[in-house]
Motif scaffolding. Structure first.
Motif, short mmCIF file in Angstrom:
data_model
loop_
_atom_site.label_atom_id
_atom_site.label_comp_id
_atom_site.label_asym_id
_atom_site.label_seq_id
_atom_site.Cartn_x
_atom_site.Cartn_y
_atom_site.Cartn_z
N ALA A 112 1.02 -3.33 1.50
CA ALA A 112 -0.36 -3.58 1.40
C ALA A 112 -1.11 -2.38 0.66
N ALA A 151 -0.10 -2.65 -2.97
CA ALA A 151 -1.03 -3.57 -3.62
C ALA A 151 -2.28 -3.13 -4.03
N GLU A 200 0.87 -8.52 -1.56
CA GLU A 200 0.03 -9.03 -0.74
C GLU A 200 0.57 -10.08 0.37
N TRP A 238 1.30 -9.88 4.38
CA TRP A 238 0.64 -10.84 5.26
C TRP A 238 1.90 -11.52 6.00
#
Length: 155
Positions: A112, A115, A144, A148
């Motif tokens: 993350a 990103a 991302e 997730w």
């Protein structure tokens, strides 16, 4: 018919800086993921072991695309170990054994963060180079998704 040779488009400082930082962070991410891959221990080992290899592969491929784009624009990619160590935005992964749950959380945060770092450059890059912006958008989107999936594994 004679072929016309055109010169490479010149990169700006903004675009070169964004690509270089992405290169460094992606290189560090794949090195850290491989380090964790070798040293994770605990329940869920196999799933994370395989998942980390996916992250390694995606980060390596993305780093190569970024470096080649930078070179195509007339820049000089720098992926040397000393450069990566000195300029990466990632915290170092701890040495020794890593608990699976800690590694899931740590790599969710790392992917993350890379990103987010790329996304922070998008407006400035897009103002100067739409093609580089498109490349970076694709990379950030994949990161991302990986973040997730790592977070979802902890739920």
């Amino acid at each position: 018919m004679t072929a016309t040779v055109t010169t490479a488009p010149a990169t700006t400082g903004t675009v070169a800086k964004a690509l270089q930082q992405a290169l460094v962070d992606l290189t560090d991410l794949h090195l850290q993921a491989k380090q964790a891959h070798w040293n994770i221990k605990g329940e869920g080992f196999r799933s994370l072991h395989l998942f980390l290899d996916e992250i390694v592969g995606e980060a390596r491929e993305a780093a190569d695309e970024v470096a080649e784009r930078l070179a195509a624009l007339g820049g000089t990619p720098d992926g040397r170990a000393a450069t990566v160590a000195a300029t990466s935005s990632l915290d170092a992964v701890e040495g020794g054994d890593l608990a699976v749950a800690d590694a899931y959380a740590g790599f969710a945060e790392r992917t993350a963060r890379v990103a987010a770092g790329i996304k922070a450059t998008l407006d400035a890059v897009d103002a100067e180079d739409h093609l580089t912006n498109d490349l970076l958008i694709g990379i950030a989107s994949e990161l991302e998704k990986q973040a997730w999936m790592l977070r979802a594994s902890l739920a």
